[in-house]
Design a protein around this motif. Structure first.
Motif, PDB file in Angstrom:
ATOM      1  N   LEU A   1     -32.042 -10.615 -17.337  1.00 22.15           N
ATOM      2  CA  LEU A   1     -33.422 -11.192 -17.642  1.00 22.15           C
ATOM      3  C   LEU A   1     -34.420 -11.272 -16.657  1.00 22.15           C
ATOM      4  O   LEU A   1     -34.229 -11.773 -15.636  1.00 22.15           O
ATOM      5  N   ASN A   2     -35.717 -11.173 -17.299  1.00 25.17           N
ATOM      6  CA  ASN A   2     -36.560 -11.377 -16.126  1.00 25.17           C
ATOM      7  C   ASN A   2     -37.275 -12.613 -16.147  1.00 25.17           C
ATOM      8  O   ASN A   2     -36.777 -13.534 -16.896  1.00 25.17           O
ATOM      9  N   LYS A   3     -37.949 -13.175 -15.076  1.00 21.29           N
ATOM     10  CA  LYS A   3     -38.284 -14.543 -14.988  1.00 21.29           C
ATOM     11  C   LYS A   3     -38.988 -15.161 -16.296  1.00 21.29           C
ATOM     12  O   LYS A   3     -38.465 -16.541 -16.436  1.00 21.29           O
ATOM     13  N   ARG A   4     -39.727 -14.697 -16.856  1.00 15.68           N
ATOM     14  CA  ARG A   4     -40.263 -15.212 -18.193  1.00 15.68           C
ATOM     15  C   ARG A   4     -39.030 -15.135 -19.051  1.00 15.68           C
ATOM     16  O   ARG A   4     -39.131 -16.089 -19.994  1.00 15.68           O
ATOM     17  N   GLU A   5     -38.290 -14.271 -19.410  1.00  9.05           N
ATOM     18  CA  GLU A   5     -37.287 -14.326 -20.286  1.00  9.05           C
ATOM     19  C   GLU A   5     -36.228 -15.594 -19.875  1.00  9.05           C
ATOM     20  O   GLU A   5     -35.676 -16.360 -20.714  1.00  9.05           O
ATOM     21  N   LEU A   6     -35.918 -15.624 -18.624  1.00 11.35           N
ATOM     22  CA  LEU A   6     -35.145 -16.936 -18.157  1.00 11.35           C
ATOM     23  C   LEU A   6     -35.623 -18.121 -18.568  1.00 11.35           C
ATOM     24  O   LEU A   6     -34.906 -18.942 -18.963  1.00 11.35           O
ATOM     25  N   LEU A   7     -37.067 -18.259 -18.466  1.00 13.85           N
ATOM     26  CA  LEU A   7     -37.885 -19.744 -18.458  1.00 13.85           C
ATOM     27  C   LEU A   7     -37.670 -19.862 -20.007  1.00 13.85           C
ATOM     28  O   LEU A   7     -37.724 -21.178 -20.435  1.00 13.85           O
ATOM     29  N   ASP A   8     -37.848 -18.816 -20.871  1.00 10.70           N
ATOM     30  CA  ASP A   8     -37.855 -18.874 -22.249  1.00 10.70           C
ATOM     31  C   ASP A   8     -36.625 -19.461 -22.881  1.00 10.70           C
ATOM     32  O   ASP A   8     -36.658 -20.346 -23.496  1.00 10.70           O
ATOM     33  N   LEU A   9     -35.764 -18.788 -22.309  1.00  5.95           N
ATOM     34  CA  LEU A   9     -34.191 -19.461 -22.472  1.00  5.95           C
ATOM     35  C   LEU A   9     -33.890 -20.807 -22.173  1.00  5.95           C
ATOM     36  O   LEU A   9     -33.456 -21.615 -23.085  1.00  5.95           O
ATOM     37  N   ILE A  10     -34.225 -21.054 -21.278  1.00  5.13           N
ATOM     38  CA  ILE A  10     -33.944 -22.508 -20.732  1.00  5.13           C
ATOM     39  C   ILE A  10     -34.889 -23.562 -21.428  1.00  5.13           C
ATOM     40  O   ILE A  10     -34.547 -24.645 -21.827  1.00  5.13           O
ATOM     41  N   GLU A  11     -36.064 -23.041 -21.742  1.00  4.50           N
ATOM     42  CA  GLU A  11     -36.889 -24.049 -22.360  1.00  4.50           C
ATOM     43  C   GLU A  11     -36.482 -24.230 -23.776  1.00  4.50           C
ATOM     44  O   GLU A  11     -36.873 -25.375 -24.456  1.00  4.50           O
TER      45      GLU A  11
END
Length: 147
Positions: A5-15
């Motif tokens: 997962l790229n940074k944006r995908e990681l943040l989307d998942l966590i959020e």
């Protein structure tokens, strides 16, 4: 296909998730438990009553946190986060608790019957709130376009 997962995908998942798994380790014992959380400003906020995870985080603030989204066996996303837990007090504690309540309550089937996240007001002072300041994060995914 498997991938990172790229940074944006990681943040989307966590959020977008509200339940994660907290991993604590102390005195040769590892303990993993699901918790409600909210992500804000590069930190995970969670709450708990007194017990094993609180004792372990107080003894060793280095923790691991895992969040996932599973559609089926071959379509999933997972993030692993590492950080240091800090027990909150006063205004920061209250703000974190309100953030958790506001994030989770719309997801319940009976919000009017479960004020303050199902915690009786007289017990609010017994709730311990932690902030996990993140130091590292990584994530993987699996997907198959033919499904």
């Amino acid at each position: 296909m498997l991938g990172d997962l790229n940074k944006r995908e990681l943040l989307d998942l966590i959020e977008n998730q509200v339940i994660g798994r907290l991993g604590c380790h102390t005195d040769g014992e590892t303990y993993i438990v699901p918790v409600n959380y909210v992500y804000r400003d590069n930190a995970i906020y969670l709450h708990s009553g007194k017990g094993k995870k609180v004792d372990m985080m107080r003894a060793n603030p280095k923790v691991c946190f895992q969040v996932d989204e599973i559609k089926d066996t071959f379509r999933w996303k997972s993030a692993i986060l590492w950080g240091n837990s800090i027990e909150l007090s006063s205004e920061e504690r209250q703000q974190a608790m309100q953030g958790i309540i506001h994030r989770i309550m719309p997801l319940t089937n009976r919000p009017s019957e479960e004020p303050s996240h199902g915690i009786k007001p007289e017990l609010h002072d017994n709730i311990i709130v932690f902030k996990i300041e993140l130091t590292d994060i990584s994530g993987k995914y699996e997907t198959h376009d033919d499904y």
